[in-house]
Design an enzyme around this catalytic site. Structure first.
Site, PDB file in Angstrom:
ATOM      1  N   ASP A  89       0.864  -1.180   0.000  1.00  0.00           N
ATOM      2  CA  ASP A  89       0.000   0.000   0.000  1.00  0.00           C
ATOM      3  C   ASP A  89       0.902   1.233   0.000  1.00  0.00           C
ATOM      4  O   ASP A  89       2.124   1.108   0.052  1.00  0.00           O
ATOM      5  CB  ASP A  89      -0.965  -0.040   1.191  1.00  0.00           C
ATOM      6  CG  ASP A  89      -0.235   0.046   2.520  1.00  0.00           C
ATOM      7  OD1 ASP A  89       1.005   0.199   2.508  1.00  0.00           O
ATOM      8  OD2 ASP A  89      -0.895  -0.045   3.562  1.00  0.00           O
ATOM      9  N   ASP A 138      -8.307  -7.454   0.049  1.00  0.00           N
ATOM     10  CA  ASP A 138      -7.440  -7.724   1.198  1.00  0.00           C
ATOM     11  C   ASP A 138      -8.197  -7.320   2.446  1.00  0.00           C
ATOM     12  O   ASP A 138      -9.102  -6.480   2.370  1.00  0.00           O
ATOM     13  CB  ASP A 138      -6.152  -6.892   1.128  1.00  0.00           C
ATOM     14  CG  ASP A 138      -6.387  -5.462   1.583  1.00  0.00           C
ATOM     15  OD1 ASP A 138      -6.918  -4.671   0.787  1.00  0.00           O
ATOM     16  OD2 ASP A 138      -6.081  -5.143   2.741  1.00  0.00           O
ATOM     17  N   CYS A 150     -14.338 -28.049   6.880  1.00  0.00           N
ATOM     18  CA  CYS A 150     -13.058 -27.468   6.443  1.00  0.00           C
ATOM     19  C   CYS A 150     -11.997 -28.559   6.267  1.00  0.00           C
ATOM     20  O   CYS A 150     -11.922 -29.495   7.060  1.00  0.00           O
ATOM     21  CB  CYS A 150     -12.582 -26.438   7.459  1.00  0.00           C
ATOM     22  SG  CYS A 150     -10.994 -25.689   7.061  1.00  0.00           S
ATOM     23  N   CYS A 194      -8.678 -27.924   6.244  1.00  0.00           N
ATOM     24  CA  CYS A 194      -7.349 -27.431   6.636  1.00  0.00           C
ATOM     25  C   CYS A 194      -6.698 -28.355   7.649  1.00  0.00           C
ATOM     26  O   CYS A 194      -7.362 -29.168   8.292  1.00  0.00           O
ATOM     27  CB  CYS A 194      -7.431 -25.997   7.153  1.00  0.00           C
ATOM     28  SG  CYS A 194      -7.773 -25.818   8.908  1.00  0.00           S
ATOM     29  N   CYS A 249      -8.132 -28.172  11.237  1.00  0.00           N
ATOM     30  CA  CYS A 249      -9.418 -28.853  11.443  1.00  0.00           C
ATOM     31  C   CYS A 249      -9.267 -30.374  11.387  1.00  0.00           C
ATOM     32  O   CYS A 249     -10.039 -31.099  12.007  1.00  0.00           O
ATOM     33  CB  CYS A 249     -10.440 -28.370  10.424  1.00  0.00           C
ATOM     34  SG  CYS A 249     -10.978 -26.682  10.764  1.00  0.00           S
ATOM     35  N   HIS A 275      -6.411 -21.585  10.259  1.00  0.00           N
ATOM     36  CA  HIS A 275      -7.747 -21.982   9.794  1.00  0.00           C
ATOM     37  C   HIS A 275      -8.447 -20.833   9.066  1.00  0.00           C
ATOM     38  O   HIS A 275      -9.006 -21.029   7.977  1.00  0.00           O
ATOM     39  CB  HIS A 275      -8.629 -22.468  10.945  1.00  0.00           C
ATOM     40  CG  HIS A 275     -10.071 -22.473  10.577  1.00  0.00           C
ATOM     41  ND1 HIS A 275     -10.643 -23.484   9.836  1.00  0.00           N
ATOM     42  CD2 HIS A 275     -11.045 -21.534  10.742  1.00  0.00           C
ATOM     43  CE1 HIS A 275     -11.904 -23.185   9.584  1.00  0.00           C
ATOM     44  NE2 HIS A 275     -12.175 -22.007  10.123  1.00  0.00           N
TER      45      HIS A 275
HETATM   46 ZN   LIG Z   1     -10.006 -25.366   9.139  1.00  0.00          ZN
END
Ligand SMILES: [Zn+2]
Length: 423
Positions: free
Chosen positions: A87, A322, A360, A362, A365, A391
């Protein structure tokens, strides 16, 4: 690969940068001081972060852009091989209440670290970002609070326009200078060519080679829908984005967009949104402003937003977003899930053996329970922030993957209506 959704303004594209190609719509995690809080660069790569955002203001004050330049640029300094957007620093300076003063020339501010006085001009903001070696640079703009009077909003929008011309002139001048002294370059100093320090850079380049990109020699460009332009003829130079201001006033936004397009940038951002205005106003401004921007250039919505916002704004033709929300909320014990927000710190999760989000995929998880993560927060363990951030970012990036997939499959409406139907 590159598509427009027939039922909305959503579009999927490819953004070419000196450090590789980014699939759009894209979400950029915020790495304020060259670090996404609680994440290592390895983890960011693993969860598929395509591009990071870093804050000019913070890096200018500490460790200083000249230090980063001397160390080979931001990519090498932080060992991040993929694209980085910086930025301009203006937003941070102006959010330091009472510490900044805007003049025609630029903005005076005091460092939040030691109170020392500094001056940021449109040219200085360019100089710092070029020293950092970012892939995408942002012009210095003036962002006003919500609500602000028409006069205040108009004055800031017009000042942003004058600053945009100065930033563009400085950038063009630097490009000409660099063309004269090819080889001594900036930004890519000591990166790809030497192949040391940052693991995987060369591999990354290899992977990105397609017959087409070989022909184009990696020119920064953007493809969306059926159009293809190569606005930037130089392969290894950063791209400059203009910023449309004008608050929630559509006529001011129109004026600002017209001016930015007339100056001519390689991409266009929508600034000054998500600063407290009602959500319906955000969406309205996004929709009406996105329409005014050239279809063959990327559109970046700054500082927005929730997972629902990602879907809503992509539907209105936004390519890049963002927000600190996934990382900041994670550190406060709030996670985003397919079932909505979960405040995992709450006592009700003390004996909850399930994952943060059953839907999820990930690694957090797959391995850890809500009860354990809740315990980490209560005990003040730093692993709490690490797991929750991992996560949340995965969830955001997964939402972006779903968005891109839906656009390419031409059934964005299905995803969109699911988000609208959610409680
Ligand atoms: Zn997750």
């Amino acid at each position: 690969m590159i598509a427009r959704d027939p039922s909305s303004r959503a579009r999927a594209g490819l953004l070419y940068t000196p450090h590789g190609i980014v699939e759009t719509p894209a979400f950029m995690p915020v790495g304020t001081s060259a670090s996404v809080k609680a994440m290592t660069q390895e983890q960011l790569e693993e969860i598929g972060v395509g591009m990071l955002l870093a804050n000019t203001y913070h890096l200018y004050l500490r460790p200083g852009h000249e230090t980063i330049r001397a160390l080979g640029g931001l990519h090498r300094f932080m060992s991040w091989p993929r694209p980085i957007l910086t930025d301009s620093g203006g937003f941070q300076v102006m959010s330091l209440k009472g510490l900044g003063r805007v003049t025609e020339d630029g903005v005076w501010f005091r460092s939040h670290l030691d109170g020392s006085p500094h001056f940021l001009s449109p040219e200085k903001a360019m100089e710092i970002q070029l020293a950092l070696g970012a892939d995408i640079l942002m012009i210095l703009d003036e962002c006003v609070e919500y609500p602000s009077s028409y006069e205040t909003t108009r004055r800031a929008m017009q000042l942003t326009g004058r600053w945009a011309r100065r930033a563009k002139d400085y950038y063009d001048g630097e490009l000409a200078r660099i063309e004269d002294s090819r080889g001594s370059g900036f930004g890519v100093r000591g990166s790809q060519k030497e192949g040391t320090g940052v693991g995987g850079l060369e591999d990354e380049d290899e992977k990105l080679e397609t017959p087409n990109s070989k022909l184009e020699a990696g020119r920064p460009k953007f493809e969306a829908g059926d159009s293809l332009r190569t606005p930037n003829p130089e392969p290894r130079i950063p791209t400059l984005f203009g910023i449309v201001q004008g608050g929630v006033d559509k006529s001011l936004r129109r004026e600002s967009a017209a001016e930015m397009v007339e100056i001519g940038f390689q991409g266009y951002a929508l600034g000054g949104l998500s600063v407290g205005e009602p959500k319906s106003e955000t969406y309205d401004v996004v929709e009406s402003t996105a329409e005014l921007l050239p279809p063959d250039r990327p559109r970046y919505l700054m500082g927005v937003g929730t997972p629902e916002d990602l879907v809503e704004c992509a539907a209105r033709g936004i390519d890049m977003m963002d927000c600190v929300m996934p990382t900041r909320n994670a550190r406060n014990g709030t996670v985003f899930t397919s079932e909505g927000k979960v405040v995992v710190k709450n006592a009700r999760y003390a004996r909850d053996d399930g994952p943060l989000d059953p839907a999820c995929g990930c690694s957090v998880c797959r391995r850890y329970s809500r009860s354990y993560i809740r315990h980490l927060f209560v005990a003040g363990e730093m692993l709490a922030a690490i797991l929750a951030t991992h996560h949340n970012l995965y969830f955001y990036l997964d939402t972006m993957r779903k968005i891109r997939h839906a656009i390419r499959s031409g059934d964005y409406n299905k995803l969109w209506s699911r988000v609208r139907a959610a409680p």
